[in-house]
Motif scaffolding. Sequence first.
Motif, PDB file in Angstrom:
ATOM      1  N   SER A  90       0.921  -1.015   0.011  1.00  0.00           N
ATOM      2  CA  SER A  90       0.029  -0.013  -0.039  1.00  0.00           C
ATOM      3  C   SER A  90       0.838   1.250   0.103  1.00  0.00           C
ATOM      4  O   SER A  90       1.908   1.310   0.743  1.00  0.00           O
ATOM      5  N   SER A  91       0.465   2.376  -0.741  1.00  0.00           N
ATOM      6  CA  SER A  91       1.073   3.431  -0.786  1.00  0.00           C
ATOM      7  C   SER A  91       1.048   4.221   0.739  1.00  0.00           C
ATOM      8  O   SER A  91       0.090   3.949   1.373  1.00  0.00           O
ATOM      9  N   GLU A  92       1.801   5.235   0.871  1.00  0.00           N
ATOM     10  CA  GLU A  92       1.676   6.249   1.930  1.00  0.00           C
ATOM     11  C   GLU A  92       0.487   6.842   1.490  1.00  0.00           C
ATOM     12  O   GLU A  92       0.163   7.057   0.343  1.00  0.00           O
ATOM     13  N   PRO A  93      -0.546   7.350   2.480  1.00  0.00           N
ATOM     14  CA  PRO A  93      -1.655   8.079   2.184  1.00  0.00           C
ATOM     15  C   PRO A  93      -1.446   9.257   1.488  1.00  0.00           C
ATOM     16  O   PRO A  93      -0.374   9.987   1.656  1.00  0.00           O
ATOM     17  N   VAL A  94      -1.954   9.535   0.149  1.00  0.00           N
ATOM     18  CA  VAL A  94      -1.520  10.693  -0.334  1.00  0.00           C
ATOM     19  C   VAL A  94      -2.030  11.953   0.269  1.00  0.00           C
ATOM     20  O   VAL A  94      -3.027  12.027   0.920  1.00  0.00           O
ATOM     21  N   SER A 103       1.821  13.215  -5.715  1.00  0.00           N
ATOM     22  CA  SER A 103       2.861  12.164  -5.862  1.00  0.00           C
ATOM     23  C   SER A 103       2.186  10.904  -4.835  1.00  0.00           C
ATOM     24  O   SER A 103       1.668  11.051  -4.158  1.00  0.00           O
ATOM     25  N   VAL A 104       2.644   9.756  -5.583  1.00  0.00           N
ATOM     26  CA  VAL A 104       2.161   8.647  -4.717  1.00  0.00           C
ATOM     27  C   VAL A 104       3.719   7.767  -4.182  1.00  0.00           C
ATOM     28  O   VAL A 104       4.509   7.875  -5.084  1.00  0.00           O
ATOM     29  N   GLU A 105       3.741   7.815  -3.018  1.00  0.00           N
ATOM     30  CA  GLU A 105       4.697   7.364  -2.359  1.00  0.00           C
ATOM     31  C   GLU A 105       4.711   5.930  -1.805  1.00  0.00           C
ATOM     32  O   GLU A 105       3.575   5.691  -1.130  1.00  0.00           O
ATOM     33  N   PHE A 106       5.608   5.323  -1.915  1.00  0.00           N
ATOM     34  CA  PHE A 106       5.747   3.536  -1.483  1.00  0.00           C
ATOM     35  C   PHE A 106       6.899   3.256  -0.805  1.00  0.00           C
ATOM     36  O   PHE A 106       7.908   3.614  -1.488  1.00  0.00           O
ATOM     37  N   THR A 118      -3.504  15.337  -0.350  1.00  0.00           N
ATOM     38  CA  THR A 118      -3.936  16.206  -1.099  1.00  0.00           C
ATOM     39  C   THR A 118      -3.717  17.647  -1.158  1.00  0.00           C
ATOM     40  O   THR A 118      -3.941  18.536  -1.770  1.00  0.00           O
TER      41      THR A 118
END
Lengths: 146, 380
Positions: free
Chosen positions: B90-94, B235-238, B96
């Motif tokens: 799962s990604s880190e929560p985006v 950005s989507v961080e993982f 916004t």
Amino acid sequence: MSGTTPRQQWLAILARASRAEIESLAGGLGALPDHDVLKAPETGTVMVEGRAGGAGRRFNLGEATVTRCVVRLGDGTMGFSYALGRDGRKARLAAVIDGLLQGEGEAGPLRSGVAELATRQQAARTLASRKAAATKVDFFTLVRGA
Amino acid sequence: MYVAVKGGEAAILATHDLIAEARRGNEAVPELAVAQIREQMGLACARIMNEGSLYDPDLAALALKQAQGDAIEAAFLMRAYRTTLPRFGSSEPVDTAQMAIRRRVSATYKDLPGGQVLGPTYDYTHRLFDFALMDGASPVAVPAAAADLLDATMPRVPDILGAEGLMEAEEPPEGDPRPFDLTREPVSFPADRDVRLQAMARGDEGFMLGLGYSVQRGYGNSHPFVGEVRVGEVSVEFVPEELGFAVDLGEITLTECQMVNQFNGTKDVPPQFTRGYGLAFGHAERKAMSMSLVDRALKAREFGEAAEYPAQQDEFVLYHSDNVEAAGFVEHLKLPHYVDFQGELELIRRIRREREQRLAGEIQETQVQETQDTLPEAAE
């Protein structure tokens, strides 16, 4: 990302680059250095999380496709690539570039190539922001019954 | 009970060829490229990504091409493909609040930090046909670019009200738990908000729109304002286990809607505004707005409000919003049900036979009675 290491920064820049840009960056090296592919390019997903209200409880928004690759260079350095999308060729080249960048000084040719990409990406963001700014609006509220 | 059928291979293969021909249409017209759909049908692709629950604009465009533009069929293709992929995590929560904004409007504040940015929208178009598009090769006007950039970050509007204490607080629960995943675990009711938001994010836009509209029309207690709609890139961080630090995977386009609703308060809670939240892949304002209306309606239980209407009932909303499931159950009725129907046919024949026999028996009895009856009018 704020407060990031140089490696996190170049990984972000490589992830945003097109395959053609990554190929051109790798092409500048001449032949690719010898490397073992520890994890062949693999496409999977990452579940994208959001937060209720933007800052509250986490929830699963939906998945996104992600392709990853891990290589080991001749000197033992491990190179990684993780990026949105399904481009295996880009992933492998980007992993090699990540490996090489770790052994390269700040004035190295790959570093300057990545810096060029960063400049281009920043310019695109700037232009998008300026175009959006041209649509900034002030609505006037009319007096009722006037 | 559905009884399986077999056979029909030749006919099924023939229909595959026929649907391919129907999909292609007139071959004198050039074939659509997937990249053309991705670039020029972006809003349709966004819908497919939401309802297919998979962010990948290329695949959404391919799905639309393969499904002849049938949005639900295209979402089904996305869902089916997704099941073949491993999930890395799962990604880190985006975040916004860090969105690179292309559009941001508020119906509650005229002047707000960062300003109102119309961005690309059909809101202020006249809905008149542009026949230049029919001819193709229409020159694209170069949009103006302002000298100055937008603010790098803009506060989310409900947070402005929150600072005044007039807005329902929005904080992670104790320990910031991992969200429930309805693709992996069965949903039970009452469903928590993380479950509801996930279900609505992949829910059918038309269904969510209808429910949101019903809430506005009085089938639910909602008097909302659009606190904010924002569209842009995030950005989507993982964090891959083997690296141990966050990797920025790139950017996705998101649409977020924050709906501001009245709340009269209770014995324990003073009158305040409450939130409805919508978040969607791509540029998908109608979806995000509808979702935020229904999100607020579904909080009825939390606020001690009567849940009298469909949009306030989580079981109703969650069980009927998934268009792939709904289409599957509705459309499976097309498949051969010969055995079931033969059973029903047999049953209804038997019931009729029994009814006729019963009626015949009753008539006989009546006739017997009539002959015994001395009153002449009873014969009528």
